[in-house]
Motif scaffolding. Structure first.
Motif, PDB file in Angstrom:
ATOM      1  N   ILE A 563       0.833  -1.208   0.000  1.00 56.22           N
ATOM      2  CA  ILE A 563       0.000   0.000   0.000  1.00 56.22           C
ATOM      3  C   ILE A 563       0.864   1.253   0.000  1.00 56.22           C
ATOM      4  CG2 ILE A 563      -1.929  -1.136   1.152  1.00 56.22           C
ATOM      5  CD1 ILE A 563      -1.039   0.269   3.764  1.00 56.22           C
ATOM      6  N   GLY A 564       2.111   1.125   0.484  1.00 62.76           N
ATOM      7  CA  GLY A 564       3.001   2.279   0.543  1.00 62.76           C
ATOM      8  C   GLY A 564       3.266   2.901  -0.814  1.00 62.76           C
ATOM      9  N   LEU A 565       3.142   2.105  -1.864  1.00 63.01           N
ATOM     10  CA  LEU A 565       3.364   2.615  -3.216  1.00 63.01           C
ATOM     11  C   LEU A 565       2.056   3.019  -3.902  1.00 63.01           C
ATOM     12  CD1 LEU A 565       6.136   0.188  -4.516  1.00 63.01           C
ATOM     13  CD2 LEU A 565       6.332   2.251  -3.113  1.00 63.01           C
ATOM     14  N   GLY A 566       0.954   2.983  -3.163  1.00 60.13           N
ATOM     15  CA  GLY A 566      -0.293   3.527  -3.699  1.00 60.13           C
ATOM     16  C   GLY A 566      -1.180   2.533  -4.401  1.00 60.13           C
ATOM     17  N   THR A 567      -1.250   1.298  -3.923  1.00 59.73           N
ATOM     18  CA  THR A 567      -2.133   0.308  -4.554  1.00 59.73           C
ATOM     19  C   THR A 567      -3.610   0.490  -4.218  1.00 59.73           C
ATOM     20  OG1 THR A 567      -1.692  -1.219  -2.718  1.00 59.73           O
ATOM     21  CG2 THR A 567      -0.328  -1.437  -4.702  1.00 59.73           C
ATOM     22  N   PRO A 568      -3.987   1.149  -3.096  1.00 60.43           N
ATOM     23  CA  PRO A 568      -5.425   1.280  -2.789  1.00 60.43           C
ATOM     24  C   PRO A 568      -6.164   2.144  -3.816  1.00 60.43           C
ATOM     25  CG  PRO A 568      -4.078   1.695  -0.830  1.00 60.43           C
ATOM     26  CD  PRO A 568      -3.143   1.673  -1.986  1.00 60.43           C
ATOM     27  N   ASP A 569      -7.433   1.812  -4.022  1.00 62.11           N
ATOM     28  CA  ASP A 569      -8.311   2.621  -4.856  1.00 62.11           C
ATOM     29  C   ASP A 569      -9.010   3.645  -3.964  1.00 62.11           C
ATOM     30  OD1 ASP A 569      -7.628   1.132  -7.040  1.00 62.11           O
ATOM     31  OD2 ASP A 569      -9.505  -0.006  -7.138  1.00 62.11           O
ATOM     32  N   LEU A 570      -8.732   4.930  -4.190  1.00 66.65           N
ATOM     33  CA  LEU A 570      -9.301   5.998  -3.382  1.00 66.65           C
ATOM     34  C   LEU A 570      -9.895   7.066  -4.296  1.00 66.65           C
ATOM     35  CD1 LEU A 570      -6.393   6.392  -0.782  1.00 66.65           C
ATOM     36  CD2 LEU A 570      -8.399   4.904  -0.629  1.00 66.65           C
ATOM     37  N   SER A 571     -10.701   7.932  -3.717  1.00 64.42           N
ATOM     38  CA  SER A 571     -11.343   8.988  -4.502  1.00 64.42           C
ATOM     39  C   SER A 571     -10.598  10.304  -4.364  1.00 64.42           C
ATOM     40  CB  SER A 571     -12.795   9.180  -4.044  1.00 64.42           C
ATOM     41  OG  SER A 571     -12.843   9.730  -2.740  1.00 64.42           O
ATOM     42  N   VAL A 572     -10.804  11.182  -5.318  1.00 65.82           N
ATOM     43  CA  VAL A 572     -10.234  12.538  -5.252  1.00 65.82           C
ATOM     44  C   VAL A 572     -10.749  13.238  -3.997  1.00 65.82           C
ATOM     45  CG1 VAL A 572     -10.188  14.804  -6.376  1.00 65.82           C
ATOM     46  CG2 VAL A 572      -9.975  12.726  -7.750  1.00 65.82           C
ATOM     47  N   TYR A 573     -12.014  13.043  -3.694  1.00 71.18           N
ATOM     48  CA  TYR A 573     -12.628  13.647  -2.516  1.00 71.18           C
ATOM     49  C   TYR A 573     -11.884  13.252  -1.239  1.00 71.18           C
ATOM     50  CZ  TYR A 573     -16.366  14.386   0.986  1.00 71.18           C
ATOM     51  OH  TYR A 573     -17.094  14.763   2.087  1.00 71.18           O
ATOM     52  N   GLU A 574     -11.601  11.975  -1.086  1.00 67.13           N
ATOM     53  CA  GLU A 574     -10.885  11.501   0.107  1.00 67.13           C
ATOM     54  C   GLU A 574      -9.470  12.060   0.167  1.00 67.13           C
ATOM     55  OE1 GLU A 574     -12.208   7.047   1.127  1.00 67.13           O
ATOM     56  OE2 GLU A 574     -11.747   7.313  -1.003  1.00 67.13           O
ATOM     57  N   MET A 575      -8.803  12.057  -0.982  1.00 60.66           N
ATOM     58  CA  MET A 575      -7.405  12.490  -1.012  1.00 60.66           C
ATOM     59  C   MET A 575      -7.253  13.974  -0.702  1.00 60.66           C
ATOM     60  SD  MET A 575      -5.450   9.894  -1.502  1.00 60.66           S
ATOM     61  CE  MET A 575      -3.901  10.528  -2.149  1.00 60.66           C
ATOM     62  N   VAL A 576      -8.157  14.795  -1.220  1.00 54.91           N
ATOM     63  CA  VAL A 576      -8.069  16.236  -0.953  1.00 54.91           C
ATOM     64  C   VAL A 576      -8.278  16.505   0.538  1.00 54.91           C
ATOM     65  CG1 VAL A 576      -9.185  18.464  -1.340  1.00 54.91           C
ATOM     66  CG2 VAL A 576      -8.734  16.947  -3.272  1.00 54.91           C
ATOM     67  N   ALA A 577      -9.268  15.850   1.138  1.00 52.13           N
ATOM     68  CA  ALA A 577      -9.525  16.053   2.564  1.00 52.13           C
ATOM     69  C   ALA A 577      -8.335  15.601   3.407  1.00 52.13           C
ATOM     70  CB  ALA A 577     -10.781  15.292   2.977  1.00 52.13           C
ATOM     71  N   ALA A 578      -7.694  14.488   3.010  1.00 57.77           N
ATOM     72  CA  ALA A 578      -6.546  13.984   3.755  1.00 57.77           C
ATOM     73  C   ALA A 578      -5.367  14.937   3.655  1.00 57.77           C
ATOM     74  CB  ALA A 578      -6.167  12.603   3.227  1.00 57.77           C
ATOM     75  N   TYR A 579      -5.045  15.391   2.455  1.00 61.57           N
ATOM     76  CA  TYR A 579      -3.930  16.320   2.281  1.00 61.57           C
ATOM     77  C   TYR A 579      -4.190  17.647   2.993  1.00 61.57           C
ATOM     78  CZ  TYR A 579      -0.841  13.885  -1.022  1.00 61.57           C
ATOM     79  OH  TYR A 579       0.072  13.025  -1.591  1.00 61.57           O
ATOM     80  N   ALA A 580      -5.452  18.068   3.021  1.00 65.01           N
ATOM     81  CA  ALA A 580      -5.792  19.334   3.675  1.00 65.01           C
ATOM     82  C   ALA A 580      -5.412  19.314   5.154  1.00 65.01           C
ATOM     83  CB  ALA A 580      -7.277  19.624   3.513  1.00 65.01           C
ATOM     84  N   THR A 581      -5.384  18.128   5.763  1.00 67.58           N
ATOM     85  CA  THR A 581      -5.018  18.020   7.169  1.00 67.58           C
ATOM     86  C   THR A 581      -3.581  18.475   7.390  1.00 67.58           C
ATOM     87  OG1 THR A 581      -6.521  16.133   7.355  1.00 67.58           O
ATOM     88  CG2 THR A 581      -4.951  16.447   9.151  1.00 67.58           C
ATOM     89  N   PHE A 582      -2.700  18.176   6.448  1.00 71.10           N
ATOM     90  CA  PHE A 582      -1.304  18.639   6.565  1.00 71.10           C
ATOM     91  C   PHE A 582      -1.248  20.162   6.499  1.00 71.10           C
ATOM     92  CE2 PHE A 582      -0.632  14.390   4.404  1.00 71.10           C
ATOM     93  CZ  PHE A 582      -0.221  13.734   5.551  1.00 71.10           C
ATOM     94  N   ALA A 583      -1.989  20.748   5.564  1.00 76.82           N
ATOM     95  CA  ALA A 583      -1.975  22.209   5.419  1.00 76.82           C
ATOM     96  C   ALA A 583      -2.651  22.893   6.595  1.00 76.82           C
ATOM     97  CB  ALA A 583      -2.660  22.611   4.119  1.00 76.82           C
TER      98      ALA A 583
END
Length: 772
Positions: A563-583
């Motif tokens: 999974i470290g190399l990005g094998t999971p299937d995720l949505s743009v919606y999930e990814m944006v919310a996750a990255y926003a936590t860092f910002a």
């Protein structure tokens, strides 16, 4: 003398009969009016209905900057306006054309009525604006026989008088403009102004006002669209202008000048498959249906109607940013698709648009798509056999298909059209404020009319290296690592059985280059898989999964090192919310799309409540963000910083600049490319805006052959760059150009200037300092 008296007596008899007839006629008319008012000739509206006439009102979707994005409706695309919102020219045109004595009568124009009676209607009708409103509100078209028309007219007179008592003259005019159907989904003056001229009613000029008033005669006949009756509509508009001159609203000179002008039509249809934010509106419709189910009307009369109750939905979307996002997707995807077609001509790829599929695999893929199609569903519902349905896919059929140069009317076999549509690359994009969770832009695809699948929230695809920051954040949180810590750039194998791994796992670097050491910052910037694998070996997959879940990822993630190399299937919606936590300094904020919902009277029915939670320390969030800044400084996202040389491109047939971004402000981000170039990602952040972009084919076999075009930096990053340039050019948006805020008591070193990124010494290796 006797004869004279007899003659007088006979004459007086006629006089009596004359007055009896007159009196009887008056009494009959009075009786008819009373009977009509009592409902003998059909239902009449009572006081309550007159006070609250029933009209279907569309639901409005309003952006955070106060713009009407779109409406949701079934049959009536109607949004009421106040009299104060109507320009004087529009009101003057209506009165001059429909009811010149409107200000003098009380619902019935006696002079006009007598003229109509004595001329049998040849001198013009006698219906006042109030009568016409009565007909529109309560009686529709009415009867066609003579008796029915008479009783209909009597009822209109009664209702018109009641309306005049109930409302002011200004309110009646506003109601009349609001009720009328101008055709082409333009119910009411506001929809008409927006659809025919792309503006609000208050901004209509005199010739536009005259055209719309002219349509009151027959909106179906006087339809201004080029394919309908523009010449007849223009002639009718000129009749209205003549009326304005006749009654001294305009001069002869102005009239002559205006009649020479064309209609000035700016036809902007408002439908569910056209306009701004179509994919977002589809999501919002489902959101509202769920909300309505759980929020009945407070008066106990049932549930709200999404299509008829005139609800107002105030969203977080910014209409300007949404437009910039859609423009960026259109600009890049049109060019990317041209390159894809260029690389997949029959002489270059015999299995186009697919790569590396055998004929039987392609046949199976297309057969599966047929069975999932709308055509199959409808024919199956109509009782057709499987054999009949399959045969229908090989029958040439007239259809309109999508192309980046505009829709094409053609004749094509449905089976061929399916293959044609599978040759298109798609995109999903979402932009969000990390501090508030407000979603500012949502682009779910390239064209909602032809591709309804939403690639923001509905679609999920492998995320590739955009998952790596979750691994790095976990390692920084657990091991207190620094971006300057180094790891060997050599292959590593995680043995079978460790972390429940069923098989040994030893990933390769994409460039197949090994040797030396890499700082964490360099490793993430250049997507070095071996370093990510070493981090996974030290922290294990489950803590990484826990981190991802805390960041807002809801999809299933298998507990394996890969999974470290990005094998999971995720949505743009999930990814944006996750990255926003860092910002947002380690605080997760759930994405917000709806701020509040109001009913047609402005009563607030729903107000959103922020949902937040602490996920990371401010320090870990900042260090992870600092790592991702390296991606745009020296890694796969560095093209955002440069401007490529101009060169002629034979595919696009134009001189093109390599990288037209030249952004100089701090940017944190990560590119992602999945196996065989099936999916391209870019996640980009500035302090007050996080945006994610995915690009790929409907089928994973629809892809570029090489990394040159198939990597995330080529497929997805350009959309982000174009979008941000447009946002920065709009100074009213205040998108940040500053630094990410550094924590006051930062204990982790983020200054790697003393490290040689490529050949750090063995003594610097983190492996020597960690006891595992």
């Amino acid at each position: 003398m006797a004869k004279k008296k007899a003659a007088t007596k006979d004459f007086s008899k006629y006089i009596r009969w004359f007055w009896l007839t007159i009196l009887g006629g008056i009494l009959l008319v009075v009786l008819v009016f009373f009977l009509a008012s009592w409902g003998v000739f059909g239902e009449m509206p009572d006081h309550t209905r007159l006070e609250n006439p029933t009209t279907n009102l569309a639901t409005e979707i309003i952006s955070s900057d106060g713009e009407l994005i779109a409406k949701i409706y079934h049959n009536d695309n109607r949004t009421p306006v106040e009299y104060s919102d109507l320009p004087q020219d529009l009101v003057d045109a209506l009165i001059a054309t429909e009811d010149v004595r409107y200000r003098q009568h009380s619902g019935i124009d006696a002079r006009g009525t007598l003229r109509a009676i004595f001329t049998l209607g040849k001198g013009g009708g006698a219906s006042t604006i109030s009568q016409q409103l009565a007909k529109q509100l309560f009686h529709g078209e009415g009867s066609k026989d003579i008796l029915g028309r008479i009783t209909q007219k009597v009822k209109e007179w009664i209702i018109a008088i009641r309306l005049e008592r109930q409302y002011t003259k200004e309110e009646i005019i506003a109601m009349y403009f609001n009720i009328y159907d101008f055709g082409n989904n333009a119910a009411g003056i506001r929809s008409a102004a927006r659809i025919y001229f792309g503006k609000e009613p208050a901004n209509l000029d005199i010739k536009e006002s005259a055209m719309l008033v002219g349509m009151f005669k027959n909106s179906s006949l006087y339809n201004p669209r080029p394919t309908r009756n523009p010449e007849g509509t223009k002639n009718r508009r000129n009749v209205v202008l003549n009326q304005l001159e006749k009654y001294d609203y305009i001069t002869e000179h102005v009239n002559d000048s205006l009649k020479k002008l064309d209609l000035g039509l700016r036809y902007t249809p408002e439908s569910h498959r056209e306009g701004l934010a179509t994919y977002f509106r589809a999501y919002l419709t489902e959101f509202m249906k769920d909300w309505i189910k759980n929020n009945p009307k407070p008066d106990g009369t049932g549930l709200y109607s999404l299509y008829d109750d005139g609800l107002k939905i105030y969203t977080t979307l910014d209409s300007r940013m949404q437009q910039y996002a859609e423009d960026a997707v259109h600009e890049h995807m049109a060019r990317l698709q041209a390159e894809f077609f260029h690389q997949n001509t029959p002489d270059r790829n015999k299995t186009a648009p697919f790569l590396d599929l055998k004929p039987d695999e392609i046949s199976s893929l297309l057969n599966r798509s047929m069975r999932q199609s709308e055509r199959w569903r409808k024919m199956k519902a109509n009782g057709k056999s499987e054999k009949e349905i399959l045969a229908s896919f090989d029958v040439p059929t007239p259809m309109t298909v999508f192309s980046w140069k505009g829709e094409i009317d053609t004749i094509m076999k449905p089976a061929d059209s399916m293959r044609y549509y599978k040759s298109f690359l798609h995109a999903g994009m979402m932009s969000m404020e990390p501090q508030t969770g407000h979603v500012k832009a949502w682009v779910g695809g390239i064209n909602y009319r032809h591709f309804q699948y939403d690639h923001v929230k509905q679609g999920k695809r492998q995320v590739g290296s955009t998952f790596k920051p979750f691994v790095y954040a976990t390692a920084i949180d657990q091991l207190h690592l620094s971006p300057c810590d180094t790891f060997p750039n050599t292959k590593i194998t995680i043995e079978a059985g460790k972390f429940g791994n069923p098989l040994p796992w030893s990933p390769d670097n994409a460039n197949r280059e090994y040797g030396g050491f890499r700082t964490l910052k360099s490793a993430l910037a250049n997507s070095i898989n071996t370093v990510t694998a070493r981090l996974m070996d030290k922290v294990g997959p489950q803590p990484v999964i826990d981190m991802a879940k805390n960041l807002g990822i809801e999809s299933d993630i298998p507990p394996v090192p890969a999974i470290g190399l990005g094998t999971p299937d995720l949505s743009v919606y999930e990814m944006v919310a996750a990255y926003a936590t860092f910002a947002n300094k380690g605080v997760y904020t759930k994405p917000v799309m709806v701020m509040r919902i109001e009913d047609k009277n402005g009563t607030v029915l729903y107000q959103f409540t922020p949902e937040t939670r602490d996920v990371l320390s401010e320090e870990v969030a900042y260090v992870t963000t600092n790592l991702m800044e390296g991606v745009t400084q020296s890694g796969s996202g560095a093209r955002l910083r440069t401007v490529g040389a101009e060169k002629w491109n034979p595919v696009y047939k134009e001189i093109m600049t390599g990288y037209p971004y030249a952004l100089t402000n701090p940017i944190a981000g990560k590119t992602g490319t999945t196996q065989n170039q099936s999916d391209g990602w870019f996640m980009g952040m500035v302090p007050n805006l996080v945006t994610g972009v995915w690009v790929g084919g409907e089928e994973r076999a629809t892809r570029f052959r090489s990394l040159a075009y198939g990597q995330g930096a080529s497929m997805a990053l350009p959309i982000w760059g174009l979008y941000m340039k447009k946002c920065y050019a709009d100074k009213d948006l205040d998108v940040s150009t500053g630094e990410f805020e550094r924590p006051e008591n930062l204990s982790i070193n983020v200054d790697c200037s003393k490290h040689n990124e490529e050949t750090a010494s063995d003594a610097d290796s983190i492996d020597d300092r960690l006891d595992f």
